[in-house]
Write a protein that holds these residues in place. Structure first.
Motif, short mmCIF file in Angstrom:
data_model
loop_
_atom_site.label_atom_id
_atom_site.label_comp_id
_atom_site.label_asym_id
_atom_site.label_seq_id
_atom_site.Cartn_x
_atom_site.Cartn_y
_atom_site.Cartn_z
N ASP A 342 0.82 -1.15 -0.09
CA ASP A 342 0.01 0.04 -0.03
C ASP A 342 0.85 1.37 -0.12
O ASP A 342 0.23 2.25 0.12
N THR A 344 3.40 2.10 2.12
CA THR A 344 3.84 2.63 3.45
C THR A 344 5.08 1.87 3.77
O THR A 344 5.49 0.81 3.28
N ASN A 368 3.59 -9.20 1.55
CA ASN A 368 3.07 -7.94 1.07
C ASN A 368 4.04 -6.85 1.06
O ASN A 368 3.59 -5.67 1.53
N ILE A 502 2.80 -2.08 -6.30
CA ILE A 502 2.27 -1.12 -5.29
C ILE A 502 0.67 -0.52 -5.92
O ILE A 502 0.73 -0.17 -6.85
N THR A 503 -0.08 -0.70 -4.86
CA THR A 503 -1.45 -0.65 -5.42
C THR A 503 -1.85 0.80 -5.04
O THR A 503 -2.84 1.48 -5.94
N VAL A 504 -1.12 1.55 -4.22
CA VAL A 504 -1.95 2.95 -4.10
C VAL A 504 -0.81 3.87 -4.91
O VAL A 504 0.45 4.16 -4.46
#
Lengths: 629, 230
Positions: A342, A344, A368, A502-504
């Motif tokens: 995400d 971070t 992840n 990375i999804t965001v």
């Protein structure tokens, strides 16, 4: 009587042996060397000369010198003879210096002779000349990165034996002048060289544009960040670029990078052939068939005499093709700086409130995260060449004590048991035992998955990528950010981050200097570029400040560009042994600093530009010394 | 007989081939002194602050580096002759003379060089209790005005040997700690635990000193090394 017959015979022989073509008979062309005329009328001979010049291209990181890509504590070096690199406290002022004007002279001679050639086809000749100029500009670029401004010699010079060599002594140009030369050559050459995506090891339009983008970006950042270290400059600007020039350079960097991105140099793009993102990132470096990401490479070929042993030096020790391997051990700091999916930052969670965290599988702790992590690093629980690695440091008992061994895969009897069981992995880690994964990791980037790549008799022909599309995107992003276009920067960064899973996506407001520095750190790890990033941002003396890193500090400030990098840390997996306990057989992790790491690297201000040797200054008193030395 | 003959030939050769040019005098001058401010030597890190001696009488002069010892003294053995003493720009935790200092050496020479440090460490007190060394001190700003530099950090360094500094890795320190609060430079406190290393023999003393790092200055200024009985 016999005597007279012999005599007569010899006289006749001598008489016949004289002809009027004697001179021609003795005047034979040499069979072991070619004259200039012979070379410069045959395109394949010219290409051979050029091949030699290509071969002498200077790289900071090289696959035939494994340590050169893993410097500055991004990795620990698991080889007995190299531990001292982690016990000293810095570098001599002469480190990394280059001054090969012999090479420059040979390129100049090549250009002059090729220019005079009459029998070469014009288009071919223009390409040869442009390639020579590209190589010369590349070498000046390499010199200015390491030495600052250097004398700019663009034609061959000859000593006249008059006893006075002062006309051969040239002063140093300013640092900006050398960068301007490199950028100017790129502009002049980009339309002469072919636009050919499939030509990777010779100069192309893509290669010169990529060189221009990198050079202009470096010059821009030296101009901008040089203001933080006013001591690192010379009054004549042989070192240091005026801050007012920063924006001009950044603009050039952005336009050159965008020319490649927009397809002006051919259909370059990110490598996205494999569905598994980590495997994709790994394959980007070894896949030589229609790789759209590689722009300019140092190529190798097994069976043709040009090979390197990078895989042999670094292959996992367990199941290695030779009795060695495992040298580059990526540090904990590098591994933990790969973001969560995400976007971070998070340290590897091995403890919560002082209690260990137990994981079912050995690699669960790395889940992840940015797909580039598993593509760059061989993690515990992963495989190489379809063979699993065996990285675990020992067994933790119920009372917290550790049972481990001091040889690979050693067996011991655990308390309460009768049979011996393995208590340490075949890949270690064992503190001080060379070729084991002493940081807990091996390197994956640039390792060759082909059978035989780790054998001395075969070795590897994975190429070394000097310029790739991913770096072009990063260069464009940094230049755009510095030109106050954060949205543009975010767009380019997101292309790389999406490929990493990375999804965001980032927005313009998320882009900061630290974010850019971080993205370069993880994307370009082990490619020989990190050092010059530290230098041009004037951060080298900050991150390499000579102070040891404490255990609490190591997991803090992930993603901050000024984070200390003076020592590599390790994180070791252990198996928990407590029959009857729900956590029995699970895995826990401990961070540590290896016992051989006793020094902390210190980069002095005098290290920013390598020392020009006293012998050179004696020969040419016009050379000014570099600052702080 | 034959041996004697060879010996005779060898000695004759030696006598014939030696010449006046081979006979150099050894360096005869010892140049010593200290880096001083108001009669007080300025302690620095060992071998990290240097000045250069140039011999202008030679055609292609190369500098002779002279390193300053950690108590602020220096010494160098040289040939007699004329020298120019220069400090490199930005070298040392002090403002050094910018002009070259001409010196003439014949035999020995003792000379103190006056410099102005950015800061000095005052009122230093070390104490020891149960495995912890503590220090209190104040830091006085000496150089004010345009050349003034702010303090970046103040560090207490301890070592098992008398060579103590913050930048030589394990050679110069076994432990060091920064002062947590440097807002009030007239009263600073630090304490550091003595690490236990089972591989090293016990000793009942430690060496300690305080270092001050200024923003934008590479070299740190130190207090004199003090031996602390445990």
């Amino acid at each position: 009587m016999k005597k007279y017959i012999f005599l007569a015979g010899i006289i006749t022989m001598l008489a016949w042996s004289c002809t009027k073509n004697d001179e021609e008979f003795l005047d034979r062309p040499p069979s072991s060397l070619l004259t200039q005329d012979q070379i410069f009328k045959d395109p394949s001979a010219v290409l051979s000369v050029l091949g030699d010049l290509y071969n002498r291209y200077e790289d900071f990181g090289r696959l035939d010198d494994w340590a050169s890509v893993a410097q500055f504590n991004v990795a620990y070096w698991s080889e007995v003879g190299r531990y001292q690199e982690f016990q000293n406290d810095g570098w001599g002022y002469g480190s990394w210096g280059i001054w090969d004007y012999g090479y420059i002279r040979e390129i100049n001679l090549f250009l002059e002779r090729c220019e005079e050639a009459t029998e070469l086809e014009e288009s071919l000749k223009a390409r040869f000349l442009a390639e020579g100029r590209f190589l010369r500009a590349s070498y000046y670029f390499e010199m200015v990165k390491r030495m600052g401004g250097v004398p700019l010699i663009l034609e061959s010079e000859t000593y006249d034996f008059s006893g006075d060599a002062s006309y051969l002594q040239h002063p140093r140009e300013t640092e900006a002048a050398i960068y301007d030369f490199v950028i100017g050559e790129a502009d002049a050459l980009k339309d002469i060289l072919p636009t050919d995506v499939n030509s990777k090891s010779r100069a192309t339009k893509g290669a010169v544009l990529a060189m221009k983008a990198r050079a202009a970006l470096y010059a821009g950042s030296i101009a901008k960040y040089g203001t933080t270290t006013p001591q690192v400059s010379l009054p004549g600007n042989e070192v240091g670029i005026p801050a007012s020039m920063a924006d001009g350079y950044y603009t050039q960097a952005l336009s050159a990078a965008e020319a490649i991105i927009n397809g002006d140099a051919g259909a370059y793009g990110l490598y996205t052939k494999k569905p598994n993102l980590s495997e994709n990132f790994e394959a980007l470096f070894y896949d030589k068939a229609n790789n759209p990401e590689a722009i300019f490479v140092e190529d190798y070929k097994v069976g043709a005499g040009k090979i390197h042993y990078f895989t042999g030096w670094n292959q996992p020790r367990y199941g290695a093709e030779e009795e060695e391997g495992g040298r580059i051990n990526p540090s904990l700091q590098l591994v933990q700086s790969f973001e969560m999916l995400d976007g971070t930052y998070a340290p590897l969670e091995n403890e919560v409130g002082g209690n260990p965290v137990y994981y079912d599988n050995i690699d669960d702790i790395f889940q992840n995260r940015d797909a580039r992590l598993a593509g760059t690093v061989i993690l515990p629980g992963s495989t190489f060449k379809s063979k699993p690695v065996d990285i675990w440091a020992g067994v933790v008992l119920a009372d917290g004590s550790i049972v481990s061994g001091d040889s690979r895969g050693q067996e011991k009897t655990l308390p309460g048991a009768t049979e011996q069981v393995q208590v340490v992995g075949f890949d270690g880690p064992i503190d001080g035992l060379e070729f084991t994964a002493q940081s807990g990791f091996y390197i994956r980037k640039y390792q060759d998955p082909n059978t035989g790549s780790g054998r001395r008799g075969t070795q590897s022909d994975v190429w070394f990528i000097r310029y790739r599309y991913g770096e072009v995107l990063l260069n464009a992003a940094e230049a755009a950010f510095e030109l106050a276009q954060p949205d543009v920067a975010a767009g380019y960064l997101n292309e790389l981050r999406a490929r990493a899973g990375i999804t965001v996506p980032l927005t313009g407001a998320d882009v900061s200097f630290d974010k850019i520095a971080h993205e370069r750190y993880v994307e370009l790890a082990f490619e020989g570029l990190h050092f010059f990033d530290l230098k041009r941002w004037r951060l080298a003396h900050v991150v390499l400040d000579g102070n040891p890193i404490s255990e609490t500090e190591v997991t803090q400030n992930i993603g901050v560009a000024s984070k200390r990098e003076t020592q590599p840390y390790s994180i070791w997996p252990y198996r928990y042994h407590n029959p009857g306990d729900p956590n029995d057989g699970k895995w826990l992790y401990k961070t540590l600093r290896l016992s051989r790491i006793t020094g902390a690297d210190r980069f002095q201000l005098g290290n920013y530009y390598s020392e020009i040797g006293q012998d050179l200054i004696n020969n040419n008193p016009k050379l000014v010394r570099n600052p702080n030395q | 007989m034959k041996t004697k003959f060879y010996l005779l030939i060898l000695s004759t050769l030696l006598v014939v081939t030696s010449c006046e040019l081979d006979n150099f005098d050894e360096p005869d001058a010892i140049f010593t002194g200290r880096i001083m401010y108001n009669g007080e030597a300025i302690p620095v890190a060992r071998n990290q602050v240097r000045f250069e001696l140039w011999q202008p009488e030679y055609e292609t002069p190369a500098p002779i580096d002279v390193a300053i010892a950690q108590d602020g003294s220096f010494s160098s053995r040289l040939f007699s002759g004329k020298y120019e003493l220069r400090f490199l720009q930005g070298e040392g935790p002090f403002k050094a003379p910018t002009n070259a200092i001409n010196i003439e050496l014949s035999g020995g020479k003792q000379m103190d060089i006056e410099v102005t440090p950015y800061h000095l460490i005052r009122n230093l007190q070390f104490s020891h209790s149960s495995g912890t060394i503590s220090a209190t001190c104040s830091v006085d700003q000496i150089l004010t005005g345009a050349d003034a530099k702010d303090v970046e950090r103040v560090v207490l360094v301890i070592n098992r040997t008398q060579f103590v500094d913050a930048n030589s890795g394990s050679e110069g320190s076994i432990a060091q700690v920064d002062a947590t609060d440097i807002s009030n430079l007239s009263s600073l406190e630090m304490s550091v635990e003595i690490p236990i290393d089972p591989k090293k023999p016990d000793q009942d003393y430690m060496f300690a000193r305080i270092g001050v790092k200024m923003i934008g200055v590479e070299d740190m200024i130190y207090s004199q090394v003090e031996k602390i009985a445990l």
